[in-house]
Design a protein around this motif. Structure first.
Motif, PDB file in Angstrom:
ATOM      1  N   VAL A 125      25.907  22.438  20.269  1.00 21.94           N
ATOM      2  CA  VAL A 125      24.498  21.119  19.860  1.00 21.94           C
ATOM      3  C   VAL A 125      23.610  20.818  19.430  1.00 21.94           C
ATOM      4  N   GLY A 126      22.858  22.562  19.395  1.00 18.42           N
ATOM      5  CA  GLY A 126      21.726  22.584  18.310  1.00 18.42           C
ATOM      6  C   GLY A 126      21.898  22.822  17.263  1.00 18.42           C
ATOM      7  N   LEU A 127      23.354  23.786  16.791  1.00 17.11           N
ATOM      8  CA  LEU A 127      22.901  23.700  15.157  1.00 17.11           C
ATOM      9  C   LEU A 127      24.038  22.652  14.692  1.00 17.11           C
ATOM     10  N   GLY A 128      24.795  22.104  15.597  1.00 21.29           N
ATOM     11  CA  GLY A 128      25.670  20.478  15.324  1.00 21.29           C
ATOM     12  C   GLY A 128      24.476  19.176  14.801  1.00 21.29           C
ATOM     13  N   ALA A 129      23.493  19.063  15.947  1.00 21.72           N
ATOM     14  CA  ALA A 129      22.131  18.013  15.741  1.00 21.72           C
ATOM     15  C   ALA A 129      21.402  19.449  14.687  1.00 21.72           C
ATOM     16  N   GLY A 130      20.965  20.065  14.545  1.00 16.79           N
ATOM     17  CA  GLY A 130      20.371  21.027  13.394  1.00 16.79           C
ATOM     18  C   GLY A 130      20.542  20.592  11.841  1.00 16.79           C
ATOM     19  N   SER A 131      21.944  19.912  12.309  1.00 16.57           N
ATOM     20  CA  SER A 131      22.841  19.821  10.726  1.00 16.57           C
ATOM     21  C   SER A 131      22.670  18.556  10.202  1.00 16.57           C
ATOM     22  N   ILE A 132      21.820  17.448  11.555  1.00 10.06           N
ATOM     23  CA  ILE A 132      21.659  16.265  11.435  1.00 10.06           C
ATOM     24  C   ILE A 132      20.247  15.452  12.002  1.00 10.06           C
ATOM     25  N   SER A 133      19.732  16.288  11.392  1.00 11.83           N
ATOM     26  CA  SER A 133      18.285  16.641  11.635  1.00 11.83           C
ATOM     27  C   SER A 133      17.439  15.365  10.326  1.00 11.83           C
ATOM     28  N   MET A 134      15.644  15.963  10.431  1.00 12.33           N
ATOM     29  CA  MET A 134      14.509  15.520   9.707  1.00 12.33           C
ATOM     30  C   MET A 134      15.243  15.752   8.315  1.00 12.33           C
ATOM     31  N   ALA A 135      15.380  17.252   8.504  1.00  8.91           N
ATOM     32  CA  ALA A 135      15.939  18.083   6.786  1.00  8.91           C
ATOM     33  C   ALA A 135      17.119  17.079   5.873  1.00  8.91           C
ATOM     34  N   PHE A 136      18.098  16.293   6.735  1.00  4.96           N
ATOM     35  CA  PHE A 136      18.973  15.485   6.622  1.00  4.96           C
ATOM     36  C   PHE A 136      18.736  14.505   5.811  1.00  4.96           C
ATOM     37  N   VAL A 137      17.352  14.064   6.457  1.00  7.11           N
ATOM     38  CA  VAL A 137      17.153  12.501   5.938  1.00  7.11           C
ATOM     39  C   VAL A 137      15.785  12.285   5.126  1.00  7.11           C
ATOM     40  N   ALA A 138      15.120  13.715   4.648  1.00  8.54           N
ATOM     41  CA  ALA A 138      14.435  13.913   3.837  1.00  8.54           C
ATOM     42  C   ALA A 138      15.415  14.043   2.458  1.00  8.54           C
ATOM     43  N   THR A 139      16.895  14.763   2.768  1.00  9.70           N
ATOM     44  CA  THR A 139      17.607  15.635   1.340  1.00  9.70           C
ATOM     45  C   THR A 139      18.168  13.989   0.897  1.00  9.70           C
ATOM     46  N   LEU A 140      18.395  13.046   2.362  1.00 10.94           N
ATOM     47  CA  LEU A 140      19.324  11.765   1.533  1.00 10.94           C
ATOM     48  C   LEU A 140      18.483  11.193   0.861  1.00 10.94           C
ATOM     49  N   VAL A 141      17.145  10.929   1.832  1.00 12.65           N
ATOM     50  CA  VAL A 141      16.206  10.008   0.447  1.00 12.65           C
ATOM     51  C   VAL A 141      15.890  10.486  -0.577  1.00 12.65           C
ATOM     52  N   SER A 142      15.799  11.561  -1.293  1.00 11.98           N
ATOM     53  CA  SER A 142      15.326  12.196  -2.413  1.00 11.98           C
ATOM     54  C   SER A 142      16.152  12.034  -3.256  1.00 11.98           C
ATOM     55  N   ARG A 143      17.684  11.972  -3.030  1.00 12.13           N
ATOM     56  CA  ARG A 143      18.629  11.937  -3.408  1.00 12.13           C
ATOM     57  C   ARG A 143      19.042  10.484  -3.967  1.00 12.13           C
ATOM     58  N   TRP A 144      18.797   9.829  -2.719  1.00 12.79           N
ATOM     59  CA  TRP A 144      19.317   8.192  -3.674  1.00 12.79           C
ATOM     60  C   TRP A 144      18.327   7.410  -3.671  1.00 12.79           C
ATOM     61  N   PHE A 145      16.877   7.537  -3.660  1.00 18.73           N
ATOM     62  CA  PHE A 145      15.747   6.738  -3.212  1.00 18.73           C
ATOM     63  C   PHE A 145      14.975   7.181  -4.455  1.00 18.73           C
ATOM     64  N   VAL A 146      14.188   6.230  -5.010  1.00 17.75           N
ATOM     65  CA  VAL A 146      13.082   6.787  -5.854  1.00 17.75           C
ATOM     66  C   VAL A 146      11.263   5.459  -5.494  1.00 17.75           C
ATOM     67  N   THR A 147      12.287   4.267  -4.981  1.00 19.01           N
ATOM     68  CA  THR A 147      11.249   3.726  -4.076  1.00 19.01           C
ATOM     69  C   THR A 147      11.743   3.297  -3.495  1.00 19.01           C
ATOM     70  N   ARG A 148      10.689   3.059  -2.350  1.00 18.60           N
ATOM     71  CA  ARG A 148      11.214   2.498  -0.768  1.00 18.60           C
ATOM     72  C   ARG A 148      11.543   4.113  -0.305  1.00 18.60           C
ATOM     73  N   ARG A 149      10.798   5.142  -0.136  1.00 11.02           N
ATOM     74  CA  ARG A 149      10.863   6.244  -0.062  1.00 11.02           C
ATOM     75  C   ARG A 149      10.307   6.390   1.384  1.00 11.02           C
ATOM     76  N   GLY A 150       9.575   5.805   1.962  1.00 13.79           N
ATOM     77  CA  GLY A 150       8.860   5.794   2.977  1.00 13.79           C
ATOM     78  C   GLY A 150       9.872   4.983   4.320  1.00 13.79           C
ATOM     79  N   LEU A 151       9.893   4.090   3.568  1.00 13.52           N
ATOM     80  CA  LEU A 151      10.479   2.843   4.254  1.00 13.52           C
ATOM     81  C   LEU A 151      11.694   3.399   4.713  1.00 13.52           C
ATOM     82  N   VAL A 152      12.835   3.756   4.248  1.00 14.71           N
ATOM     83  CA  VAL A 152      14.087   4.695   4.440  1.00 14.71           C
ATOM     84  C   VAL A 152      13.839   5.789   5.284  1.00 14.71           C
ATOM     85  N   SER A 153      12.886   6.661   5.206  1.00 12.16           N
ATOM     86  CA  SER A 153      12.355   7.756   5.948  1.00 12.16           C
ATOM     87  C   SER A 153      12.360   7.256   7.494  1.00 12.16           C
ATOM     88  N   GLY A 154      11.187   5.919   7.159  1.00 14.56           N
ATOM     89  CA  GLY A 154      11.175   5.404   8.484  1.00 14.56           C
ATOM     90  C   GLY A 154      12.371   5.070   9.844  1.00 14.56           C
TER      91      GLY A 154
END
Length: 440
Positions: A125-154
């Motif tokens: 479960v640690g490995l699975g959860a680690g793949s869908i953690s906050m680094a996933f959030v940072a990756t998604l936000v950095s690729r798909w958003f230029v503005t509203r990054r803080g809001l989407v991260s939140g």
């Protein structure tokens, strides 16, 4: 025939009619649901400590060790997951992660020995959860958003913390009515239900669909698609090596380690048994912890909004200070009944539960550029190391002292130290601060 992920990755379609809702928001929605589904099993350990202790006779420290292994891998694998997303794509990594969560959760019903608890709750479960953690959030936000990054991260951060906590009343009720194995199977099924949504909606980069990122302009264009073809592990370690040469990384990592200790490690894992020690029913304590998750939605989304407009360092200093004060008052509030003063703690602490994530992501983006998702993954690893230490240490405190008072007071003092570390971070602006007139 090309796959949906294989259109021209470098020159998006020109002249196409823009969709009424930008695809970035649909990808963010799928990410939100995936994070909530992944959070389901992570809500189980805090509620099941007492049932496992009763059935198997395992000590709080033994069970806390399984949680600690989970938290360590949840954090340490995060930067490697970010590198794997660059190498193999977001969708594939998410799919494998959800399968790991489902199998790790489902197989716990067969365990009879502590090492099996450590293997399933901790490693799988640690490995699975680690793949869908906050680094996933940072990756998604950095690729798909230029503005509203803080809001989407939140919003996405709130999905993880809130998803974990809102499962608690159902898990507690199922464990009380049917035994601890039923909720373990239920959350395994929840992870599997997310798989079709991930397959249908998630794409690795806007250019895969002939789109630009949300808010992209000629001055601030869509980030280039990842071109990594080397060893993902080596890329992640190199990012750590370079980041570790900076003072900013260590200040962020130190503060975030304390953040993890005072949330996932201590409150998420031990609040329910601590309240139960004071005579509060298990379901009532779990409902209070779930209420923290509901309040957290407001706090974390608001934090994302503020992060687009206010110096993230000041936000972190404020958040850590308020959290430290609230934890120092908690030992005086616990009792058999839920008094108004306890509700005041739930609201006050809940607003600050993971409000630290959006400003931390923003600081990584400011200081580390295109490597920000992997660097944030390492910062998040420190968060989980702190959580792991607290999960075990608080269990030992309970076993040796008879209550959790020392754990609450220590965590409160550490949070005040994290506020000081955050205010020591220097400023390096590399992205435009959001304005009220930005596109919505």
């Amino acid at each position: 025939m090309t796959s949906p992920d294989s259109p021209d990755r470098t020159s998006p379609t020109r002249g196409a009619r823009a969709p009424r809702v930008h695809r970035a928001w649909w990808v963010a929605l799928a990410g939100f649901v995936a994070i909530v589904g992944a959070a389901g099993f992570r809500s189980v350990p805090g509620v099941l400590i007492d049932p496992l202790h009763t059935e198997f006779g395992w000590s709080h420290g033994t069970i806390g060790m399984a949680v600690s292994i989970n938290l360590v891998l949840f954090g340490l694998f995060s930067p490697f997951a970010a590198a794997l997303m660059d190498r193999f794509g977001i969708r594939l990594v998410l799919t494998v992660a959800l399968l790991l969560l489902a199998s790790g959760s489902g197989l716990t019903v067969l365990m009879t020995q502590p090492w099996q608890l450590w293997l399933l709750w901790g490693v799988v479960v640690g490995l699975g959860a680690g793949s869908i953690s906050m680094a996933f959030v940072a990756t998604l936000v950095s690729r798909w958003f230029v503005t509203r990054r803080g809001l989407v991260s939140g919003i996405l951060t709130a999905a993880g913390a809130t998803g974990q906590l809102v499962f608690l009343p159902a898990v507690a009720w199922l464990a009380t009515a049917f035994g601890w194995r039923v909720p373990a199977l239920v959350v395994a099924g929840a992870a599997l239900l997310v798989l079709p949504l991930v397959a249908l909606v998630v794409r690795d980069h806007p250019h895969a669909l002939g789109l630009e990122a949300y808010g992209a302009t000629p001055e601030h264009p869509t980030p280039a698609p990842p071109t990594q073809r080397g060893n993902a592990g080596l890329v992640a370690v190199t990012a750590l090596r370079d980041a570790a040469r900076t003072r900013t990384f260590w200040l962020l990592a130190g503060g975030f380690a304390i953040c993890g200790a005072s949330t996932n490690g201590l409150v998420s894992t031990h609040f329910v048994p601590a309240a139960h020690d004071h005579g509060m029913p298990l379901t009532a304590a779990a409902s209070l912890l779930a209420a923290i998750g509901l309040v957290d939605i407001v706090g974390t989304v608001a934090s994302g909004w503020f992060t687009d407009r206010v110096d993230p360092r000041l936000l972190l200093g404020l958040y850590y200070s308020l959290r430290g004060v609230s934890l120092m008052f908690l030992p005086m509030l616990l009792g058999p009944d839920v008094q108004p003063s306890m509700w005041a703690f739930i609201i006050f602490y809940g607003l600050d539960w993971v409000a630290t994530v959006p400003p931390t992501v923003a600081l990584c983006q400011e200081h580390f550029g295109e490597r920000a998702p992997m660097v944030f993954g390492w910062v998040f690893a420190s968060h989980q190391l702190g959580a792991a230490v607290a999960a075990t240490a608080a269990g030992v405190v309970r076993d040796t002292q008879g209550d959790y008072t020392l754990a609450w007071l220590t965590a409160g003092g550490l949070c005040l130290g994290a506020a000081v570390l955050s205010l020591m971070i220097g400023r390096r602006e590399t992205a435009p601060r959001e304005t009220a007139g930005a596109p919505g």
